[in-house]
Write a protein that holds these residues in place. Sequence first.
Motif, PDB file in Angstrom:
ATOM      1  N   ASN A 104       0.830  -1.199   0.000  1.00 18.11           N
ATOM      2  CA  ASN A 104       0.000   0.000   0.000  1.00 18.11           C
ATOM      3  C   ASN A 104       0.867   1.251   0.000  1.00 18.11           C
ATOM      4  O   ASN A 104       2.026   1.199   0.372  1.00 18.11           O
ATOM      5  CB  ASN A 104      -0.868   0.028   1.261  1.00 18.11           C
ATOM      6  CG  ASN A 104      -2.086  -0.837   1.085  1.00 18.11           C
ATOM      7  OD1 ASN A 104      -2.615  -0.947  -0.021  1.00 18.11           O
ATOM      8  ND2 ASN A 104      -2.513  -1.471   2.159  1.00 18.11           N
ATOM      9  N   ALA A 105       0.236   2.347  -0.378  1.00 15.35           N
ATOM     10  CA  ALA A 105       0.863   3.667  -0.260  1.00 15.35           C
ATOM     11  C   ALA A 105       2.223   3.737  -0.946  1.00 15.35           C
ATOM     12  O   ALA A 105       3.168   4.303  -0.416  1.00 15.35           O
ATOM     13  CB  ALA A 105       0.997   4.074   1.203  1.00 15.35           C
ATOM     14  N   SER A 148       9.041   5.205   9.552  1.00 13.61           N
ATOM     15  CA  SER A 148       7.678   4.977  10.035  1.00 13.61           C
ATOM     16  C   SER A 148       6.745   4.568   8.905  1.00 13.61           C
ATOM     17  O   SER A 148       5.537   4.722   9.023  1.00 13.61           O
ATOM     18  CB  SER A 148       7.144   6.247  10.694  1.00 13.61           C
ATOM     19  OG  SER A 148       7.889   6.542  11.830  1.00 13.61           O
ATOM     20  N   ASN A 151       3.279   2.418   9.326  1.00  9.57           N
ATOM     21  CA  ASN A 151       2.970   3.165  10.545  1.00  9.57           C
ATOM     22  C   ASN A 151       1.804   2.606  11.349  1.00  9.57           C
ATOM     23  O   ASN A 151       1.367   3.211  12.304  1.00  9.57           O
ATOM     24  CB  ASN A 151       2.766   4.643  10.223  1.00  9.57           C
ATOM     25  CG  ASN A 151       1.799   4.842   9.088  1.00  9.57           C
ATOM     26  OD1 ASN A 151       1.066   3.920   8.732  1.00  9.57           O
ATOM     27  ND2 ASN A 151       1.778   6.017   8.523  1.00  9.57           N
ATOM     28  N   ASP A 152       1.304   1.454  10.965  1.00  6.85           N
ATOM     29  CA  ASP A 152       0.351   0.805  11.857  1.00  6.85           C
ATOM     30  C   ASP A 152       1.082  -0.013  12.912  1.00  6.85           C
ATOM     31  O   ASP A 152       0.481  -0.506  13.855  1.00  6.85           O
ATOM     32  CB  ASP A 152      -0.598  -0.092  11.060  1.00  6.85           C
ATOM     33  CG  ASP A 152      -1.486   0.745  10.156  1.00  6.85           C
ATOM     34  OD1 ASP A 152      -2.082   1.704  10.660  1.00  6.85           O
ATOM     35  OD2 ASP A 152      -1.551   0.457   8.953  1.00  6.85           O
ATOM     36  N   VAL A 157       6.681   3.349  14.315  1.00  2.05           N
ATOM     37  CA  VAL A 157       6.393   4.728  14.696  1.00  2.05           C
ATOM     38  C   VAL A 157       7.420   5.216  15.710  1.00  2.05           C
ATOM     39  O   VAL A 157       7.964   6.314  15.595  1.00  2.05           O
ATOM     40  CB  VAL A 157       4.964   4.817  15.279  1.00  2.05           C
ATOM     41  CG1 VAL A 157       4.715   6.201  15.841  1.00  2.05           C
ATOM     42  CG2 VAL A 157       3.948   4.476  14.211  1.00  2.05           C
ATOM     43  N   ILE A 161      10.263   8.323  15.189  1.00  2.00           N
ATOM     44  CA  ILE A 161      10.319   9.562  15.976  1.00  2.00           C
ATOM     45  C   ILE A 161      11.649   9.656  16.718  1.00  2.00           C
ATOM     46  O   ILE A 161      12.220  10.730  16.864  1.00  2.00           O
ATOM     47  CB  ILE A 161       9.115   9.645  16.947  1.00  2.00           C
ATOM     48  CG1 ILE A 161       8.998  11.028  17.547  1.00  2.00           C
ATOM     49  CG2 ILE A 161       9.185   8.637  18.050  1.00  2.00           C
ATOM     50  CD1 ILE A 161       8.312  11.968  16.635  1.00  2.00           C
TER      51      ILE A 161
ATOM     52  N   ASN B 439       2.134  11.433  11.215  1.00  2.00           N
ATOM     53  CA  ASN B 439       2.193   9.986  11.069  1.00  2.00           C
ATOM     54  C   ASN B 439       0.808   9.369  11.171  1.00  2.00           C
ATOM     55  O   ASN B 439       0.424   8.491  10.382  1.00  2.00           O
ATOM     56  CB  ASN B 439       3.069   9.448  12.191  1.00  2.00           C
ATOM     57  CG  ASN B 439       3.645   8.127  11.847  1.00  2.00           C
ATOM     58  OD1 ASN B 439       2.996   7.337  11.175  1.00  2.00           O
ATOM     59  ND2 ASN B 439       4.844   7.872  12.291  1.00  2.00           N
ATOM     60  N   ARG B 443      -1.617   6.939   8.439  1.00  4.31           N
ATOM     61  CA  ARG B 443      -1.747   5.517   8.730  1.00  4.31           C
ATOM     62  C   ARG B 443      -2.360   4.789   7.541  1.00  4.31           C
ATOM     63  O   ARG B 443      -3.213   5.325   6.835  1.00  4.31           O
ATOM     64  CB  ARG B 443      -2.670   5.321   9.933  1.00  4.31           C
ATOM     65  CG  ARG B 443      -1.995   5.654  11.223  1.00  4.31           C
ATOM     66  CD  ARG B 443      -1.777   4.409  12.005  1.00  4.31           C
ATOM     67  NE  ARG B 443      -0.982   4.715  13.174  1.00  4.31           N
ATOM     68  CZ  ARG B 443      -1.261   4.239  14.385  1.00  4.31           C
ATOM     69  NH1 ARG B 443      -2.297   3.464  14.553  1.00  4.31           N
ATOM     70  NH2 ARG B 443      -0.482   4.531  15.394  1.00  4.31           N
TER      71      ARG B 443
END
Lengths: 583, 498, 101
Positions: A104-105, A148, A151-152, A157, A161, B439, B443
């Motif tokens: 995805n993405a 990230s 990011n799920d 995540v 950071i 962020n 998601r």
Amino acid sequence: MTDWLIGLTIGLPWLGALAVWLVGDKREREQHTLAVIFAVAAGLAALALIPSYGDAVELRFEVGGFFGDFTFVPDGLGVYLAAIANVIGALAVIFSVDYMDGENALGRYYAMILLFIGAMSGLALTGSILLLFIFWEITALCSYALISFYNDDPKAVEGGIKALIVTQLGGVGMLIGALLVRAYLGDYQISTFLSRYGELPENTLTIMAFGFLAAAAAKSAQVPFHTWLPGAMEAPSPVSALIHAATMVNAGVYLLARFYPAFEEVSGWTTAVTIVGLVSAFLAALMALVSDDLKRVLAYSTISQLGYMVYAVGVGSVFASQFHLFSHSIFKALLFLSAGAVIHGIGGERDMKKMGGLGRQMPFTRNVFIVGALALMGIPILNGFWSKELILEHGLEDGPAWAYAGMLIGAGITALYSFRMVWLVFFDVPRGEGHAHQAGQMMRIATGILAFGALTTWLLVGSFGEMLEESLPFHGLHVHAGTTLIEDIITAQATLIALGVVALGLLTWWLRGSLGWLANGLRFVGTAASHDFGFEWLNRQIVNITKSSAESLRATQTGHLNWNVLGIVGGLVVVLAILALGA
Amino acid sequence: MEDMTAFTWMITLPLLASPLIYLLGRLVKQDGPIVSHWAAVIALAITWVPFVIAAKELNDSGPQTYELGMITLRLDDFGLLMAALSLGLGTLVALYSGPYMSAESGQEKYYTLLVIMIAVMMGLGCANDLFNLWVWFEGMAISSFLLVAFYHEQKPSLEAGVKYLVQSAVGSALVLLGISLVLGQTGTLVLDDIRAAAADSDILLAAGALFIIGFGVKAALVPMHTWLPDAHSQAPSGISAMLSGVVIEAGLVAMLRALGSLAGVSDSWGELLMAFGALNMLAGNLMALRQTQVKRLLAYSSLSHMGYMLLGLGVAIYAKESAGAEGGLFHMLNHGMMKGLAFLAAGALLYTLHVAAGDHSPLTISDLSGAAQRYPLTALGLSIAVLGLGGLPPLAGFMSKWQIFVAGFDTRETWIEALVVFAALNSVLSLGYYAPLVNRVYRLEPSEIVRQGKPMPVLMTVPTAVLALAIVAVGIWPDLLRWITEPAGKALLAAFGL
Amino acid sequence: MNDLEILIAGVVALMGVGLYGLLFTRNLIKVVVALQILVKGVLVAMTAAGEASGQLNLSQTLIMTVIVADTIVAVVGLAFAVQVKRLFGTLDLQALSNLRG
């Protein structure tokens, strides 16, 4: 022509980022294709830029005011780093076509990678400290976004950071330097600074030198700022290869090399740089030895190898550090990409304890990985051998003996952990479940090219040295011609010593069964290493203190109106008191 | 009475239009709300004409004055910057409010008050005497009380409104006391005359303290800030944008104008402002770090950004150099855009996820999960806004912070350099809450509430897109706004007699 | 005590009462009243300032305007109070402390 090439090197990836993003995630094929086209075109532009090193051409945008001129200068240091960023970037993108297939993405993924490549080229080519800082920050942002990416997953995540905050904290050191240059010299140009740094008061220059060291250490994941790099391994493997092995983490070393002429006489600076490099190289090698996560081993190994480069700057050999940077970016990108192929092939598992015996099922990947590992160990005649020997040779000649001893032992440990890694993944008994599938075509192309590079790039040592020597007027480098250099390395005493230590490291692995007493005796070291020598703990403490003070400060917002009015009255009383006392 | 000039038209046009907006909304039977919305937008759009003419006249022939009986209005570059901020963000907010407020009753009041507030803030920038300054200031306060508590059937909004009103009123009383002291001591209220007459006196020193604290309530200096997180998070989102982007800055402008007249009384004004700046940065960032509600988080972040402005302005007053003032005012404009965008984008999500479904619960950070999947443009806008606020290049926020830092280092004084480093570290700290927000928006798995969200109205996308483009443009070409910030910084220093 | 001193004493007294009310009262109506007293104290200060500087005209104009503006604030404040009573069922400020942290 040169200015056009500079523009293309930085601009093509950025255009590509925009294009991939505009195409949208519904058309994955086009996204893959566009990303490859733009990345490869940018890689070619960067290669074409190399011959123009040393041209006086500079690209100048007069922004004026508080921001000075935005300039780009194609000197040797810049063009070669830009070429690394773009070429390895192109290979990472090619690799991603297989690796990220069906994810995805994709738009976000490719856009961020391309944005990164452009920013990294800008960082290498710019002639303005402000712009350097700006590109520095943009690469940090891209790195954050890509760590990230999944990011799920809370780990991704957190890793992101952490990387962002740590590198930004270090970045403050650079910000101080840039502001000092502007305040005292009225200009942001690196060339102005390097030619007129003598005009700065001594302690100002000292603050600047150590500020830059902090920035470099944070970016290049050197102790004590290194903790973010293992966490960054949550990123997709091509990202780890490109950003966290081959390019962005080199920016710190680049910074030290770039500003070396101004700082070398600052008292204590070169010693500090040497120590940072030594400690990082040594401790990270130990950490790599005890880690079981394949990507984390490579991450610690990156910290360790970057330590070698920092050490090289510390002992005054800018050329050796840059040459090792060049070799390292190729063999480490190779290692990360082929590790990615392994992880992809067995469905995402990263624990080496659950691999074993994969060599049979993925012979191509095994072969290229071994090439990379041999280069990392410093085995002749791979590129890692030449550059590491060069560093050690200079360390022996120009650096303190204790530091040299530490680096030498580090080289032995490097051989040990590299061999352990290859053994656990590709040989030994199969411990994983299920079948591993072969690396895809695109993956083979990318890793194949890099393996070829790891075997051959050392041949460029002469012209590389020539390039740096000719185009860096402030560094005063005197590099021997290629053949002399190679002869030098072969005949140097340091080379024999180092090879001996490497052999000793391998021997240790061979005899590991009968060396149990030694292992037991050194168990505490292993325990400390697997706990990151307490740096991780320190990191968490700082975060916790910040969080808890933030949490407790919230008690001051009581929500009661009387209390709020008290704030006003109290403020008035305090200001009146200050004025009464002070004025 | 003189003939009206361009800049007085700029202030009076919206004031004249406001009753018309109200009446239209009231009298038009069926589409009253729509009519008042467009009437407000048109009124503000027309106001740009005198604004542009006034800017040109200012550029050609220096500060403009207008006398009406005892009152003198004076437009200098500093006032023009205030007007640009107010009118610029105000126009976008008026446009945006159409869909956002579409389900509310009493919209004609909303638009009337919004237009009045915009006009009054433009007037505030042009005040030339303390009395006038106070009147505009109070006008701004009253119109904003009503707008904050616009959802007067909602308990939290009402609570926020009450606190805002009481604290503002206390601040305003302190300002009046300060004005009395100045009047008693110097016998005049005209700013320049005060500066000429002001001698070293304890009474005027106390007046200065009263101005700092009194106007400081509105400018949200810590510890007078306690109304802000409530009011900014509970107001309708367009108003939140105005409050954070313009109103607290107007408080600061008023404070600077008033302090300017007392410039000769003490040398400590600059240091005091810097001290408040440091306090604001730290308190704002720490308070924001652990917030779970998006709008409350953004409200606290306004505290810290007020801190940056104070730092720049304080440096300028302390060092008697306009660089810091230019930086501070540059940051004021950028903050207006960035925080305006942040509130508008967060508000747009609040609208599609909650308000459009008749739900007045706050927008939490976890609501935002995966919002980019459904609302890519708004999500991008929000990201650009908060990353800009966090000071990442190449966005506007980085550039103005940088300019402030440059001004600080130019003093070559160690403690100011230390303060700048402190400010830079604060920027890093602020990434600790901005970055996770971005962020969250990106998601891969959208939250349930996002899946069920309503479609995004075009009128809410347009203002966010405009602001996002502006933030990027200023980030890439930082001198884009220099034509207004440079003379405004100089004008501010001139107001301090420097 | 001359006139001016008497006026100043009045200012201090009125503002003191007003601030005391704002700091310690828990009833919203009383808070609005306290605000009024505070502002009235300031108005006396303004008279004193006009007296001291010989600018009584100016201070008179000022005072008239302040009274108008302050009345509007009081009206809005009381309107809020009415609404608070309706929604919260009480005028106690304790009930109005849900927004914290």
